[in-house]
Design a protein around this motif. Structure first.
Motif, PDB file in Angstrom:
ATOM      1  N   MET A 122       0.866  -1.174   0.000  1.00 16.27           N
ATOM      2  CA  MET A 122       0.000   0.000   0.000  1.00 16.27           C
ATOM      3  C   MET A 122       0.902   1.224   0.000  1.00 16.27           C
ATOM      4  N   THR A 123       0.761   2.050  -1.012  1.00 17.36           N
ATOM      5  CA  THR A 123       1.620   3.218  -1.128  1.00 17.36           C
ATOM      6  C   THR A 123       1.273   4.246  -0.064  1.00 17.36           C
ATOM      7  N   ARG A 124       2.209   5.137   0.176  1.00 19.60           N
ATOM      8  CA  ARG A 124       2.031   6.181   1.192  1.00 19.60           C
ATOM      9  C   ARG A 124       0.793   7.032   0.890  1.00 19.60           C
ATOM     10  N   GLY A 125       0.560   7.357  -0.360  1.00 22.12           N
ATOM     11  CA  GLY A 125      -0.605   8.162  -0.719  1.00 22.12           C
ATOM     12  C   GLY A 125      -1.910   7.472  -0.383  1.00 22.12           C
ATOM     13  N   PHE A 126      -1.981   6.163  -0.627  1.00 17.32           N
ATOM     14  CA  PHE A 126      -3.186   5.414  -0.304  1.00 17.32           C
ATOM     15  C   PHE A 126      -3.399   5.376   1.206  1.00 17.32           C
ATOM     16  N   VAL A 127      -2.324   5.141   1.945  1.00 14.93           N
ATOM     17  CA  VAL A 127      -2.419   5.121   3.403  1.00 14.93           C
ATOM     18  C   VAL A 127      -2.846   6.494   3.932  1.00 14.93           C
ATOM     19  N   ASP A 128      -2.312   7.563   3.358  1.00 19.83           N
ATOM     20  CA  ASP A 128      -2.717   8.920   3.763  1.00 19.83           C
ATOM     21  C   ASP A 128      -4.211   9.143   3.507  1.00 19.83           C
ATOM     22  N   PHE A 129      -4.686   8.676   2.351  1.00 20.54           N
ATOM     23  CA  PHE A 129      -6.110   8.789   2.036  1.00 20.54           C
ATOM     24  C   PHE A 129      -6.944   8.027   3.065  1.00 20.54           C
ATOM     25  N   LEU A 130      -6.526   6.800   3.391  1.00 24.25           N
ATOM     26  CA  LEU A 130      -7.240   6.014   4.404  1.00 24.25           C
ATOM     27  C   LEU A 130      -7.244   6.736   5.752  1.00 24.25           C
ATOM     28  N   ASP A 131      -6.112   7.333   6.114  1.00 26.12           N
ATOM     29  CA  ASP A 131      -6.023   8.067   7.382  1.00 26.12           C
ATOM     30  C   ASP A 131      -6.975   9.260   7.404  1.00 26.12           C
ATOM     31  N   LYS A 132      -7.060   9.976   6.287  1.00 23.26           N
ATOM     32  CA  LYS A 132      -7.975  11.128   6.208  1.00 23.26           C
ATOM     33  C   LYS A 132      -9.424  10.671   6.351  1.00 23.26           C
ATOM     34  N   LEU A 133      -9.781   9.592   5.645  1.00 24.52           N
ATOM     35  CA  LEU A 133     -11.132   9.041   5.776  1.00 24.52           C
ATOM     36  C   LEU A 133     -11.405   8.624   7.219  1.00 24.52           C
ATOM     37  N   GLN A 134     -10.449   7.915   7.813  1.00 31.45           N
ATOM     38  CA  GLN A 134     -10.616   7.424   9.179  1.00 31.45           C
ATOM     39  C   GLN A 134     -10.811   8.567  10.162  1.00 31.45           C
ATOM     40  N   ALA A 135     -10.034   9.645  10.014  1.00 28.14           N
ATOM     41  CA  ALA A 135     -10.141  10.788  10.923  1.00 28.14           C
ATOM     42  C   ALA A 135     -11.508  11.452  10.826  1.00 28.14           C
ATOM     43  N   VAL A 136     -12.003  11.622   9.614  1.00 26.87           N
ATOM     44  CA  VAL A 136     -13.317  12.242   9.435  1.00 26.87           C
ATOM     45  C   VAL A 136     -14.409  11.342   9.998  1.00 26.87           C
ATOM     46  N   LEU A 137     -14.311  10.042   9.740  1.00 24.67           N
ATOM     47  CA  LEU A 137     -15.315   9.106  10.255  1.00 24.67           C
ATOM     48  C   LEU A 137     -15.290   9.041  11.780  1.00 24.67           C
ATOM     49  N   ALA A 138     -14.113   9.079  12.377  1.00 24.63           N
ATOM     50  CA  ALA A 138     -14.016   9.091  13.842  1.00 24.63           C
ATOM     51  C   ALA A 138     -14.656  10.348  14.416  1.00 24.63           C
ATOM     52  N   GLU A 139     -14.442  11.468  13.745  1.00 28.80           N
ATOM     53  CA  GLU A 139     -15.066  12.717  14.187  1.00 28.80           C
ATOM     54  C   GLU A 139     -16.588  12.638  14.056  1.00 28.80           C
ATOM     55  N   MET A 140     -17.061  12.049  12.977  1.00 32.64           N
ATOM     56  CA  MET A 140     -18.505  11.877  12.797  1.00 32.64           C
ATOM     57  C   MET A 140     -19.077  10.986  13.892  1.00 32.64           C
ATOM     58  N   GLN A 141     -18.352   9.924  14.240  1.00 28.95           N
ATOM     59  CA  GLN A 141     -18.824   9.034  15.292  1.00 28.95           C
ATOM     60  C   GLN A 141     -18.850   9.762  16.635  1.00 28.95           C
ATOM     61  N   ALA A 142     -17.815  10.536  16.924  1.00 27.31           N
ATOM     62  CA  ALA A 142     -17.750  11.285  18.193  1.00 27.31           C
ATOM     63  C   ALA A 142     -18.886  12.293  18.303  1.00 27.31           C
ATOM     64  N   GLN A 143     -19.325  12.822  17.163  1.00 30.92           N
ATOM     65  CA  GLN A 143     -20.420  13.804  17.159  1.00 30.92           C
ATOM     66  C   GLN A 143     -21.795  13.146  17.040  1.00 30.92           C
ATOM     67  N   GLY A 144     -21.823  11.807  17.056  1.00 30.81           N
ATOM     68  CA  GLY A 144     -23.096  11.090  16.986  1.00 30.81           C
ATOM     69  C   GLY A 144     -23.698  11.049  15.596  1.00 30.81           C
ATOM     70  N   GLN A 145     -22.895  11.272  14.563  1.00 34.53           N
ATOM     71  CA  GLN A 145     -23.406  11.272  13.192  1.00 34.53           C
ATOM     72  C   GLN A 145     -23.341   9.896  12.538  1.00 34.53           C
ATOM     73  N   LEU A 146     -22.759   8.936  13.243  1.00 33.22           N
ATOM     74  CA  LEU A 146     -22.782   7.541  12.805  1.00 33.22           C
ATOM     75  C   LEU A 146     -23.503   6.740  13.874  1.00 33.22           C
ATOM     76  N   ARG A 147     -24.139   5.686  13.473  1.00 36.30           N
ATOM     77  CA  ARG A 147     -24.785   4.811  14.456  1.00 36.30           C
ATOM     78  C   ARG A 147     -23.731   4.327  15.446  1.00 36.30           C
ATOM     79  N   PRO A 148     -24.075   4.254  16.717  1.00 35.67           N
ATOM     80  CA  PRO A 148     -23.086   3.860  17.735  1.00 35.67           C
ATOM     81  C   PRO A 148     -22.467   2.485  17.503  1.00 35.67           C
ATOM     82  N   ASN A 149     -23.219   1.558  16.921  1.00 35.98           N
ATOM     83  CA  ASN A 149     -22.694   0.205  16.704  1.00 35.98           C
ATOM     84  C   ASN A 149     -21.988   0.057  15.350  1.00 35.98           C
ATOM     85  N   LEU A 150     -21.866   1.138  14.601  1.00 35.88           N
ATOM     86  CA  LEU A 150     -21.221   1.111  13.291  1.00 35.88           C
ATOM     87  C   LEU A 150     -19.750   1.491  13.440  1.00 35.88           C
TER      88      LEU A 150
END
Length: 165
Positions: A122-150
């Motif tokens: 997995m190239t560095r760019g792909f990993v960076d993209f995954l990290d950006k997605l993960q950070a946004v999704l974690a923030e959405m979960q912390a703000q209750g914008q994702l189902r708690p069990n998701l």
């Protein structure tokens, strides 16, 4: 020998030739000799710049993710997390639509198992993209914008699959 001003360097010609051949013929069906001939250079120049065919493929992905990263860099500074998530995915899809050869390679060659050690590169760019997605999704979960069990990782995997599709 100096390259003419404005003329593509042997490094860039090799990258472009390999990208085209890998996308049209497939990685396994493309030899380093074919790439060197298409680039108008020698196989020794390919080895000098990239080491191996795997190194060349990785360089193509790194260059591709760099151009995609330039597109979605501003997405991380937009408003709410859901808006940033949408912008990240849209910009990656837009970037891939602009470069059909990169799109083809990303789909068929980006995460294939490499010969050495049966690992997926997995190239560095792909990993960076995954990290950006993960950070946004974690923030959405912390703000209750994702189902708690998701789990954010499951959503991230689904989004990556959607982009590949």
């Amino acid at each position: 020998m100096q390259e003419k001003a404005g003329a593509a360097s042997s490094h860039d010609r090799i990258l472009q030739a390999a990208k085209h051949l890998f996308a049209s013929r497939g990685y396994e069906n493309t030899s380093t000799i074919m790439i060197a001939r298409a680039a108008g250079t020698s196989e020794s120049q390919l080895v000098k710049h990239f080491g191996t065919k795997d190194g060349l493929l990785e360089a193509i992905f790194n260059q591709g993710w760099q151009s995609l990263g330039d597109l979605f860099q501003s997405a991380t500074s937009l408003g709410p997390p859901a808006e940033r998530l949408r912008a990240l995915v849209e910009r990656v899809l837009l970037g891939l639509d602009r470069d059909p050869e990169l799109k083809e390679l990303m789909l068929f060659e980006a995460r294939r198992i490499r010969r050495e050690g049966n690992v997926v590169l997995m190239t560095r760019g792909f990993v960076d993209f995954l990290d950006k997605l993960q950070a946004v999704l974690a923030e959405m979960q912390a703000q209750g914008q994702l189902r708690p069990n998701l789990r954010p990782q499951a959503v991230r995997s689904a989004l990556v699959g959607m982009c590949e599709g």
